[in-house]
Design a protein around this motif. Structure first.
Motif, PDB file in Angstrom:
ATOM      1  N   PHE A 200       0.677  -1.430  -0.114  1.00 51.84           N
ATOM      2  CA  PHE A 200       0.037   0.075   0.023  1.00 51.84           C
ATOM      3  C   PHE A 200       0.703   1.203  -0.075  1.00 51.84           C
ATOM      4  O   PHE A 200       1.918   1.214   0.534  1.00 51.84           O
ATOM      5  CB  PHE A 200      -0.843   0.018   1.217  1.00 51.84           C
ATOM      6  N   LYS A 201       0.162   2.235  -0.453  1.00 51.67           N
ATOM      7  CA  LYS A 201       1.110   3.658  -0.394  1.00 51.67           C
ATOM      8  C   LYS A 201       0.103   4.424   0.179  1.00 51.67           C
ATOM      9  O   LYS A 201      -1.138   4.460   0.327  1.00 51.67           O
ATOM     10  CB  LYS A 201       1.178   4.427  -1.853  1.00 51.67           C
ATOM     11  N   ILE A 202       0.808   5.420   1.138  1.00 53.10           N
ATOM     12  CA  ILE A 202       0.073   6.511   2.125  1.00 53.10           C
ATOM     13  C   ILE A 202      -0.667   7.483   1.181  1.00 53.10           C
ATOM     14  O   ILE A 202      -0.585   7.617  -0.041  1.00 53.10           O
ATOM     15  CB  ILE A 202       1.091   7.201   2.785  1.00 53.10           C
ATOM     16  N   PRO A 203      -1.791   7.819   1.799  1.00 56.08           N
ATOM     17  CA  PRO A 203      -2.550   8.915   1.081  1.00 56.08           C
ATOM     18  C   PRO A 203      -1.715  10.039   0.683  1.00 56.08           C
ATOM     19  O   PRO A 203      -0.671  10.375   1.191  1.00 56.08           O
ATOM     20  CB  PRO A 203      -3.698   9.469   2.118  1.00 56.08           C
ATOM     21  N   ARG A 204      -2.507  10.907  -0.256  1.00 57.62           N
ATOM     22  CA  ARG A 204      -1.579  12.078  -0.878  1.00 57.62           C
ATOM     23  C   ARG A 204      -1.583  13.047   0.481  1.00 57.62           C
ATOM     24  O   ARG A 204      -2.717  13.351   1.087  1.00 57.62           O
ATOM     25  CB  ARG A 204      -2.188  12.531  -2.001  1.00 57.62           C
ATOM     26  N   LEU A 205      -0.337  13.537   0.736  1.00 58.29           N
ATOM     27  CA  LEU A 205      -0.258  14.459   1.821  1.00 58.29           C
ATOM     28  C   LEU A 205       0.012  15.962   1.476  1.00 58.29           C
ATOM     29  O   LEU A 205       0.862  16.197   0.279  1.00 58.29           O
ATOM     30  CB  LEU A 205       0.701  14.015   2.768  1.00 58.29           C
ATOM     31  N   THR A 206      -0.457  17.034   1.971  1.00 53.51           N
ATOM     32  CA  THR A 206       0.116  18.191   1.705  1.00 53.51           C
ATOM     33  C   THR A 206       1.140  18.899   2.710  1.00 53.51           C
ATOM     34  O   THR A 206       1.803  19.944   2.141  1.00 53.51           O
ATOM     35  CB  THR A 206      -1.213  19.322   1.714  1.00 53.51           C
ATOM     36  N   ARG A 207       1.319  18.158   3.755  1.00 51.41           N
ATOM     37  CA  ARG A 207       2.451  18.559   4.588  1.00 51.41           C
ATOM     38  C   ARG A 207       2.667  17.337   5.656  1.00 51.41           C
ATOM     39  O   ARG A 207       2.118  16.382   5.554  1.00 51.41           O
ATOM     40  CB  ARG A 207       2.091  19.745   5.307  1.00 51.41           C
TER      41      ARG A 207
END
Length: 468
Positions: A200-207
């Protein structure tokens, strides 16, 4: 007979794979109160064993007599695979019981240490406890305690009897959740055990973001099949080149020839859940960073252990984990420190032996180079070994003096691995040593066991043995 009076219990677990045997309990300072609810009108058995087997176990058998509605309960010990003998000292206290058209329920208490060294086992507040269970369709004939028919169902379960109940944090608006689930894995109907791994890949993060905890998400139809879940961080330089291509793949049998080699570098456990566990949350001032650019991991591997002892057909599962995270950063970053004996081909365990391996995390290489001057605070740990592991102890040494033991499990079970929260945070300073002691048992093996390849394949070996 009237049902048991209401009593709130702190723990509950299904002992079998069909939801017919439920155990509830509340640990106290001196004793434990147990309740069993079983789909039978016959007798109920529950016992405490050193290895999950019958011989030498401490057994309690009870029920409700059909003819008289009388509740009975006896303290016993097992000398082998036969009817357990009645103890000379009866060290269980019956608190009530009843029977309806489908189920029998009993409530009783038992001291952690009954002081009966000959016929009882002392129950540990720290170690894994192996419970054995059974039930039969009929009560003892003519009230004869030794006239018990052969059980219709039986099994074993490893648990921590004294683990604190999960305390959920207050879910504020800034806390988000990320669900990772099995991709509708179809359990083979010719195998009793399956280990399945998925990337799995982590969710898209902004910070920068902190993981603060998790809960299991288990399909109601498959509670009896999901045995444990492990979530590992994947760490390789330029990890995207190794792992991105596998994110959309349904997965592979863990540690088999079909599992990509790069997945073996997913070996830092962030989550360890086993059946009966409620989940785990970090202290309010701590969070695990997500994303390589923030000191965490971008890719994770989830290992699912499935059981299908009755070889049910058509079982499809999408169970997994719900990970909670927040951009409202906690005061401290948490990380994972792995200490112990390095797994290499040079680690050789001879056959037919009780073996002992020691790993020393010494002051300079282990802490001085990487830890802050103020040291680190340890709030939880996961004890991990492989199939030969029988006991693990983590010791702490400062200025040539041993401090209290950090973690210990003298009855380790490979199939039961959960995060252990420390009662008090442990300060590890620069200059300290951590010593990991692993007791191993190879008495059942005729060949030497080598680290690295063979130990990494313990999971698949267990799978192959179950299919034989």
């Amino acid at each position: 007979m009237a049902p048991l009076s209401p009593m709130e219990m702190t723990h509950e677990i299904s002992m079998d794979q069909m939801g017919k045997y439920t155990l509830r309990w509340t640990p106290g300072e001196d004793d434990i109160i147990f309740e069993v609810h079983v789909a039978t009108k016959g007798y109920i058995g529950i016992g405490f064993s050193t290895n999950g087997g019958m011989k030498g176990s401490d057994v309690i058998i009870g029920g409700v007599d059909d003819a008289t509605n009388e509740v009975y309960l006896t303290d016993r010990y097992a000398t082998g695979n036969t009817v357990p003998q009645v103890d000379a000292s009866q060290d269980v206290k019956l608190l009530g019981g009843y029977q309806n058209t489908t189920h029998t329920s009993l409530r009783f208490s038992r001291k952690w240490n009954t002081c009966d060294d000959k016929e009882d086992l002392e129950l540990s507040k720290e170690d894994t406890v192996r419970l054995i269970w059974a039930y039969g369709a009929a009560d003892p004939k003519n009230k004869d305690p030794m006239a018990i028919s052969y059980h219709s169902q039986r099994g074993s379960k490893s648990i921590y009897l004294n683990e604190p109940r999960l305390q959920l944090p207050k879910m504020s608006a800034d806390i988000k959740s990320w669900e990772i689930r099995s991709p509708n894995v179809q359990l083979p109907d010719n195998l009793t055990t399956l280990y399945w791994c998925k990337l799995f890949k982590i969710p898209r993060l902004t910070r920068k973001t902190h993981v603060i905890g998790y809960v299991p998400v288990i399909s109601d139809d498959n509670i009896q099949h999901v045995h444990h879940i492990l979530l590992y961080e994947c760490h390789l330089p330029e990890s995207e080149g190794y792992y991105e291509k596998w994110v959309d793949v349904d997965g592979a049998q863990c540690f088999s020839a079909n599992m990509p080699v790069s997945w073996r570098y997913c070996n830092s456990p962030l989550v360890a859940w086993a059946i009966g566990g409620e989940g785990n949350f970090a202290p309010d001032n701590v969070g695990f960073p997500l994303g390589e650019e923030h000191g965490g991991a971008t890719y994770f591997m989830m290992e699912m252990h499935y059981d299908n002892p009755n070889l049910r057909k058509g079982v499809v599962d999408n169970s997994g984990l719900r990970i909670y995270y927040t951009e409202n950063l906690r005061q401290y970053d948490a990380g994972i420190l792995m200490t112990g004996h390095k797994v290499t081909p040079m680690q050789i365990i001879p056959p037919r032996q009780q073996w002992f391996s020691v790993g020393i995390c010494e002051a300079y290489d282990c802490f001085f180079k990487t830890s802050p001057e103020t040291g680190i605070n340890v709030f939880a740990g996961i004890l991990h070994s492989h199939l030969l592991g029988r006991n693990i102890t983590l010791r702490h040494v400062r200025d040539n003096k041993e401090l209290p033991v950090v973690l210990r499990d003298l009855n380790y079970d490979f199939n039961f691995q959960e995060t252990r929260n420390l009662k008090n945070e442990l300060k590890v300073k620069r200059g300290d040593y951590l010593i990991t002691e692993c007791g191993l048992d190879s008495t059942a093996r005729s060949k030497a066991t080598f680290g690295d390849a063979e130990m990494l394949e313990d999971a698949s070996r267990k799978w192959l043995e179950s299919s034989a």
